[in-house]
Every structure is written in structure tokens, then in C-alpha cells.
Design a protein around this motif. Structure first.
Motif, PDB file in Angstrom:
ATOM      1  N   ASN A  69     -26.904  35.753 -46.860  1.00 58.73           N
ATOM      2  CA  ASN A  69     -26.189  34.463 -45.343  1.00 58.73           C
ATOM      3  C   ASN A  69     -24.806  35.371 -44.939  1.00 58.73           C
ATOM      4  OD1 ASN A  69     -28.863  34.096 -44.438  1.00 58.73           O
ATOM      5  ND2 ASN A  69     -28.966  32.111 -45.517  1.00 58.73           N
ATOM      6  N   THR A  70     -24.553  35.482 -43.545  1.00 59.28           N
ATOM      7  CA  THR A  70     -22.445  35.709 -43.937  1.00 59.28           C
ATOM      8  C   THR A  70     -22.816  34.958 -42.432  1.00 59.28           C
ATOM      9  OG1 THR A  70     -22.563  37.894 -44.638  1.00 59.28           O
ATOM     10  CG2 THR A  70     -20.888  37.439 -43.545  1.00 59.28           C
ATOM     11  N   LEU A  71     -21.424  33.857 -42.939  1.00 56.95           N
ATOM     12  CA  LEU A  71     -20.833  32.861 -41.026  1.00 56.95           C
ATOM     13  C   LEU A  71     -20.080  33.486 -40.921  1.00 56.95           C
ATOM     14  CD1 LEU A  71     -22.185  29.559 -43.547  1.00 56.95           C
ATOM     15  CD2 LEU A  71     -23.542  31.239 -42.122  1.00 56.95           C
ATOM     16  N   THR A  72     -20.395  34.289 -39.972  1.00 57.02           N
ATOM     17  CA  THR A  72     -18.448  35.194 -39.717  1.00 57.02           C
ATOM     18  C   THR A  72     -18.345  33.992 -38.372  1.00 57.02           C
ATOM     19  OG1 THR A  72     -19.510  37.073 -39.980  1.00 57.02           O
ATOM     20  CG2 THR A  72     -18.220  37.490 -38.061  1.00 57.02           C
ATOM     21  N   ALA A  73     -16.896  33.693 -38.546  1.00 59.88           N
ATOM     22  CA  ALA A  73     -16.166  32.628 -37.937  1.00 59.88           C
ATOM     23  C   ALA A  73     -15.414  33.954 -36.324  1.00 59.88           C
ATOM     24  CB  ALA A  73     -15.229  31.901 -38.460  1.00 59.88           C
ATOM     25  N   TRP A  74     -15.796  33.397 -35.589  1.00 56.11           N
ATOM     26  CA  TRP A  74     -14.924  33.996 -34.151  1.00 56.11           C
ATOM     27  C   TRP A  74     -13.866  32.461 -33.314  1.00 56.11           C
ATOM     28  CZ3 TRP A  74     -16.306  31.395 -29.997  1.00 56.11           C
ATOM     29  CH2 TRP A  74     -17.828  31.566 -29.365  1.00 56.11           C
ATOM     30  N   SER A  75     -13.967  31.556 -33.721  1.00 57.78           N
ATOM     31  CA  SER A  75     -13.126  30.327 -33.090  1.00 57.78           C
ATOM     32  C   SER A  75     -12.731  29.350 -34.358  1.00 57.78           C
ATOM     33  CB  SER A  75     -13.450  30.104 -32.299  1.00 57.78           C
ATOM     34  OG  SER A  75     -12.994  29.150 -31.721  1.00 57.78           O
ATOM     35  N   VAL A  76     -12.085  29.225 -34.677  1.00 56.46           N
ATOM     36  CA  VAL A  76     -11.510  28.108 -35.493  1.00 56.46           C
ATOM     37  C   VAL A  76     -10.440  26.695 -34.667  1.00 56.46           C
ATOM     38  CG1 VAL A  76     -10.287  26.984 -37.797  1.00 56.46           C
ATOM     39  CG2 VAL A  76     -11.154  29.451 -37.523  1.00 56.46           C
ATOM     40  N   GLY A  96      -7.516  21.229 -46.401  1.00 54.45           N
ATOM     41  CA  GLY A  96      -6.911  19.855 -46.093  1.00 54.45           C
ATOM     42  C   GLY A  96      -7.004  19.854 -44.056  1.00 54.45           C
ATOM     43  N   MET A  97      -6.996  21.431 -43.604  1.00 52.96           N
ATOM     44  CA  MET A  97      -7.140  21.547 -42.118  1.00 52.96           C
ATOM     45  C   MET A  97      -8.201  20.741 -41.429  1.00 52.96           C
ATOM     46  SD  MET A  97      -5.762  24.503 -40.879  1.00 52.96           S
ATOM     47  CE  MET A  97      -5.619  24.659 -39.360  1.00 52.96           C
ATOM     48  N   GLU A  98      -7.864  19.758 -40.438  1.00 55.71           N
ATOM     49  CA  GLU A  98      -9.992  19.181 -39.692  1.00 55.71           C
ATOM     50  C   GLU A  98     -10.166  20.986 -39.135  1.00 55.71           C
ATOM     51  OE1 GLU A  98     -11.764  16.785 -40.493  1.00 55.71           O
ATOM     52  OE2 GLU A  98     -10.318  16.170 -42.149  1.00 55.71           O
ATOM     53  N   VAL A  99     -11.684  20.512 -39.371  1.00 57.80           N
ATOM     54  CA  VAL A  99     -11.374  22.061 -38.093  1.00 57.80           C
ATOM     55  C   VAL A  99     -12.449  22.089 -37.180  1.00 57.80           C
ATOM     56  CG1 VAL A  99      -9.634  23.706 -39.221  1.00 57.80           C
ATOM     57  CG2 VAL A  99     -11.828  23.774 -40.018  1.00 57.80           C
ATOM     58  N   LYS A 100     -13.301  22.690 -36.482  1.00 63.21           N
ATOM     59  CA  LYS A 100     -13.798  22.395 -35.674  1.00 63.21           C
ATOM     60  C   LYS A 100     -14.755  24.456 -35.894  1.00 63.21           C
ATOM     61  CE  LYS A 100     -14.933  22.525 -31.008  1.00 63.21           C
ATOM     62  NZ  LYS A 100     -15.294  22.154 -30.087  1.00 63.21           N
ATOM     63  N   VAL A 101     -15.232  24.476 -36.235  1.00 67.19           N
ATOM     64  CA  VAL A 101     -15.350  26.623 -36.669  1.00 67.19           C
ATOM     65  C   VAL A 101     -16.164  26.990 -36.019  1.00 67.19           C
ATOM     66  CG1 VAL A 101     -15.866  28.701 -38.076  1.00 67.19           C
ATOM     67  CG2 VAL A 101     -14.889  26.592 -38.833  1.00 67.19           C
ATOM     68  N   LYS A 102     -16.421  27.709 -34.768  1.00 64.01           N
ATOM     69  CA  LYS A 102     -17.876  28.899 -34.214  1.00 64.01           C
ATOM     70  C   LYS A 102     -17.671  29.582 -34.763  1.00 64.01           C
ATOM     71  CE  LYS A 102     -16.578  26.257 -29.812  1.00 64.01           C
ATOM     72  NZ  LYS A 102     -15.728  26.851 -27.867  1.00 64.01           N
ATOM     73  N   PHE A 103     -19.093  29.979 -35.139  1.00 63.38           N
ATOM     74  CA  PHE A 103     -19.372  30.708 -36.022  1.00 63.38           C
ATOM     75  C   PHE A 103     -21.261  32.042 -35.514  1.00 63.38           C
ATOM     76  CE2 PHE A 103     -21.320  27.643 -37.846  1.00 63.38           C
ATOM     77  CZ  PHE A 103     -22.652  27.985 -38.206  1.00 63.38           C
ATOM     78  N   ASP A 104     -21.460  33.123 -36.018  1.00 66.77           N
ATOM     79  CA  ASP A 104     -22.471  33.454 -36.140  1.00 66.77           C
ATOM     80  C   ASP A 104     -22.860  33.757 -37.207  1.00 66.77           C
ATOM     81  OD1 ASP A 104     -22.217  34.410 -33.232  1.00 66.77           O
ATOM     82  OD2 ASP A 104     -20.871  35.999 -33.542  1.00 66.77           O
TER      83      ASP A 104
END
Length: 88
Positions: free
Chosen positions: A78-85, A58-66
Motif C-alpha cells: 500500500n501507498t498512502l499519497t498525501a495531497w493535502s497537509v 511534533g506537528m499536529e496535522v490533518k492529512v488528506k490522502f489517496d
């Protein structure tokens, strides 16, 4: 890269020990965009980032990922590794 949307699923944590003897832990979560054409991304949090970026459905988020692709038996995954949420 960045992806913005709503968390629609959080998977149970996985853990183990690497070949080097070091323990590891991961958590996957799925984010769905709120655009006209829905898109979904399944992101991976590793080790200390699990506690650093708690995610809930339910959270609205912006994910930064590699983005990383790996080959196994002639197929690529593929792997989407999040480094900031960030909570929106």
C-alpha cells in the motif's frame, strides 16, 4: 480519506529519474493518532508537494490522502499519497 495526528518521524528525501527521463522526488513521514488505541500511517509526499507542505516532527496535522495498492511478485503493498497537509 483523512488521518489526523502528530508527526513522529520524517524520512530523508529520495529522488531519481523515471523511465520517461523526468526527475522525481519523494518524502515519507509518519503520523500517529492521539486516540486511546494508537494508530500510525506512513504517508508519501511527491515532487512539488514536498515544498508546498513542509512537515516537521511534533506537528499536529490533518492529512488528506489517496490509498493505492500495487502488486509485486505475488505480494501487495500500500501507498498512502498525501495531497493535502493542514496544520492543526
Amino acid at each position: 480519506m483523512e488521518f489526523t495526528g502528530k508527526v513522529i518521524a520524517v524520512m530523508p528525501d529520495k529522488s531519481g529519474t523515471g523511465q520517461n527521463g523526468k526527475p522525481w522526488k519523494t518524502r515519507e513521514f509518519v503520523v500517529e493518532t492521539v486516540e486511546q488505541y494508537l494508530r500510525r500511517g506512513c504517508f508519501l509526499l511527491r515532487d512539488e508537494n514536498i515544498d508546498r507542505f513542509p512537515v516537521e516532527v511534533g506537528m499536529e496535522v490533518k492529512v488528506k490522502f489517496d490509498l493505492n495498492a500495487r502488486e509485486w511478485e505475488g505480494r501487495y503493498y500500500n501507498t498512502l499519497t498525501a495531497w493535502s497537509v493542514e496544520r492543526k
